[in-house]
Design a protein around this motif. Sequence first.
Motif, PDB file in Angstrom:
ATOM      1  N   UNK A   1      24.315 -35.307  85.621  1.00  0.00           N
ATOM      2  CA  UNK A   1      24.785 -36.086  86.766  1.00  0.00           C
ATOM      3  C   UNK A   1      25.665 -37.256  86.344  1.00  0.00           C
ATOM      4  N   UNK A   2      26.141 -37.267  85.094  1.00  0.00           N
ATOM      5  CA  UNK A   2      26.923 -38.383  84.592  1.00  0.00           C
ATOM      6  C   UNK A   2      28.405 -38.089  84.495  1.00  0.00           C
ATOM      7  N   UNK A   3      29.150 -39.124  84.120  1.00  0.00           N
ATOM      8  CA  UNK A   3      30.597 -39.046  83.921  1.00  0.00           C
ATOM      9  C   UNK A   3      30.978 -39.980  82.784  1.00  0.00           C
ATOM     10  N   UNK A   4      32.177 -39.809  82.214  1.00  0.00           N
ATOM     11  CA  UNK A   4      32.632 -40.782  81.210  1.00  0.00           C
ATOM     12  C   UNK A   4      32.811 -42.177  81.800  1.00  0.00           C
TER      13      UNK A   4
ATOM     14  N   UNK B   1      30.589 -48.870  75.857  1.00  0.00           N
ATOM     15  CA  UNK B   1      31.058 -50.229  75.598  1.00  0.00           C
ATOM     16  C   UNK B   1      30.239 -50.923  74.515  1.00  0.00           C
ATOM     17  N   UNK B   2      29.005 -50.561  74.361  1.00  0.00           N
ATOM     18  CA  UNK B   2      28.227 -51.104  73.239  1.00  0.00           C
ATOM     19  C   UNK B   2      28.809 -50.631  71.910  1.00  0.00           C
ATOM     20  N   UNK B   3      29.369 -49.425  71.917  1.00  0.00           N
ATOM     21  CA  UNK B   3      30.027 -48.924  70.712  1.00  0.00           C
ATOM     22  C   UNK B   3      31.362 -49.622  70.482  1.00  0.00           C
ATOM     23  N   UNK B   4      32.153 -49.797  71.550  1.00  0.00           N
ATOM     24  CA  UNK B   4      33.436 -50.481  71.382  1.00  0.00           C
ATOM     25  C   UNK B   4      33.235 -51.943  70.992  1.00  0.00           C
ATOM     26  N   UNK B   5      32.185 -52.569  71.512  1.00  0.00           N
ATOM     27  CA  UNK B   5      31.904 -53.966  71.145  1.00  0.00           C
ATOM     28  C   UNK B   5      31.578 -54.110  69.666  1.00  0.00           C
ATOM     29  N   UNK B   6      31.174 -53.021  69.040  1.00  0.00           N
ATOM     30  CA  UNK B   6      30.879 -53.022  67.601  1.00  0.00           C
ATOM     31  C   UNK B   6      32.029 -52.469  66.774  1.00  0.00           C
ATOM     32  N   UNK B   7      33.205 -52.365  67.388  1.00  0.00           N
ATOM     33  CA  UNK B   7      34.396 -52.009  66.637  1.00  0.00           C
ATOM     34  C   UNK B   7      34.741 -50.542  66.602  1.00  0.00           C
ATOM     35  N   UNK B   8      34.067 -49.706  67.390  1.00  0.00           N
ATOM     36  CA  UNK B   8      34.339 -48.265  67.389  1.00  0.00           C
ATOM     37  C   UNK B   8      35.358 -47.909  68.466  1.00  0.00           C
ATOM     38  N   UNK B   9      36.230 -46.951  68.143  1.00  0.00           N
ATOM     39  CA  UNK B   9      36.959 -46.249  69.186  1.00  0.00           C
ATOM     40  C   UNK B   9      36.039 -45.159  69.727  1.00  0.00           C
ATOM     41  N   UNK B  10      36.162 -44.866  71.015  1.00  0.00           N
ATOM     42  CA  UNK B  10      35.234 -43.931  71.656  1.00  0.00           C
ATOM     43  C   UNK B  10      36.009 -42.939  72.518  1.00  0.00           C
ATOM     44  N   UNK B  11      35.647 -41.661  72.384  1.00  0.00           N
ATOM     45  CA  UNK B  11      36.097 -40.647  73.335  1.00  0.00           C
ATOM     46  C   UNK B  11      34.882 -40.172  74.105  1.00  0.00           C
ATOM     47  N   UNK B  12      34.949 -40.319  75.429  1.00  0.00           N
ATOM     48  CA  UNK B  12      33.847 -39.903  76.306  1.00  0.00           C
ATOM     49  C   UNK B  12      34.316 -38.719  77.139  1.00  0.00           C
ATOM     50  N   UNK B  13      33.928 -37.487  76.787  1.00  0.00           N
ATOM     51  CA  UNK B  13      34.373 -36.315  77.547  1.00  0.00           C
ATOM     52  C   UNK B  13      33.567 -36.117  78.819  1.00  0.00           C
ATOM     53  N   UNK B  14      34.204 -35.460  79.789  1.00  0.00           N
ATOM     54  CA  UNK B  14      33.512 -35.046  81.011  1.00  0.00           C
ATOM     55  C   UNK B  14      32.985 -33.639  80.830  1.00  0.00           C
TER      56      UNK B  14
END
Length: 253
Positions: free
Chosen positions: A125-128, A146-159
């Motif tokens: 039931x989720x989305x990126x 955003x917890x990952x980006x706040x720690x310096x990571x680039x993130x890809x969140x697929x649907x």
Amino acid sequence: MADYYYSERVTRDTPFRQDYVDSIQQFLEAEKAEADRERAAYMSPEAYAADPEGYRRAFTGMLGVPLTRPTELPQVKKTFVATDNGVKIYRMQLTFPCGIQFYGIYFQQANPAAAPFVVAIHGGEGTPEMIGSIHNDSANYNHLARRLTDRGCSVFAPQLLLWKIEKYGNPYHRWLVNGRLRQLDGSVTALELWLIRGALDYFIQREGIAPARIGAAGLSYGGMYALLLAATDVRIRSCFSCSWMADRFAYAN
């Protein structure tokens, strides 16, 4: 036609149906015991250490088409959304040569080549947008992306084919898609893992992410996908799976 047919009370045949039910349960328990023995004989820690790629191929084959095929490099439409806390946010539509138009959100650090890269995967039931806190409330994901980006990571969140239709619309039938893929010796899990792996090809080749600094993280269904992605793709160097690891014989649905 006869004027009279034999009849009796339903309790006369109840024991026969109960024997049928009980015998099926006994059959399943015996089959599980045999499967446990076969599993122990098939794979030990020592056997896996001696041939990890052989076991990886066998596992990939079990998941089926199209994961057993080479990945395809997609054409990508990249649409800028916003800059937030030094991170550029893009909507990504990845069109594969097979015709599938995969979708996700890319949270890009200022120097992608130097940043760790994480595939962050939502659950049922989720989305990126949800795990990226774009819809204001990330629910039980606790701002995963955003917890990952706040720690310096680039993130890809697929649907994934898992969003809540009542909330987002776009009706679909995941189990029908899975059933049709099963008829073709595949699965919807294999399809979506294959698409994510193709997306990784794109990010490595066209976005310049560091191939030695890739991880996966997910919650619930996303935790399952994170584990399976790490099991089938050696480029995943670290994996965080929340609320998925379970005894599937205890929870068989």
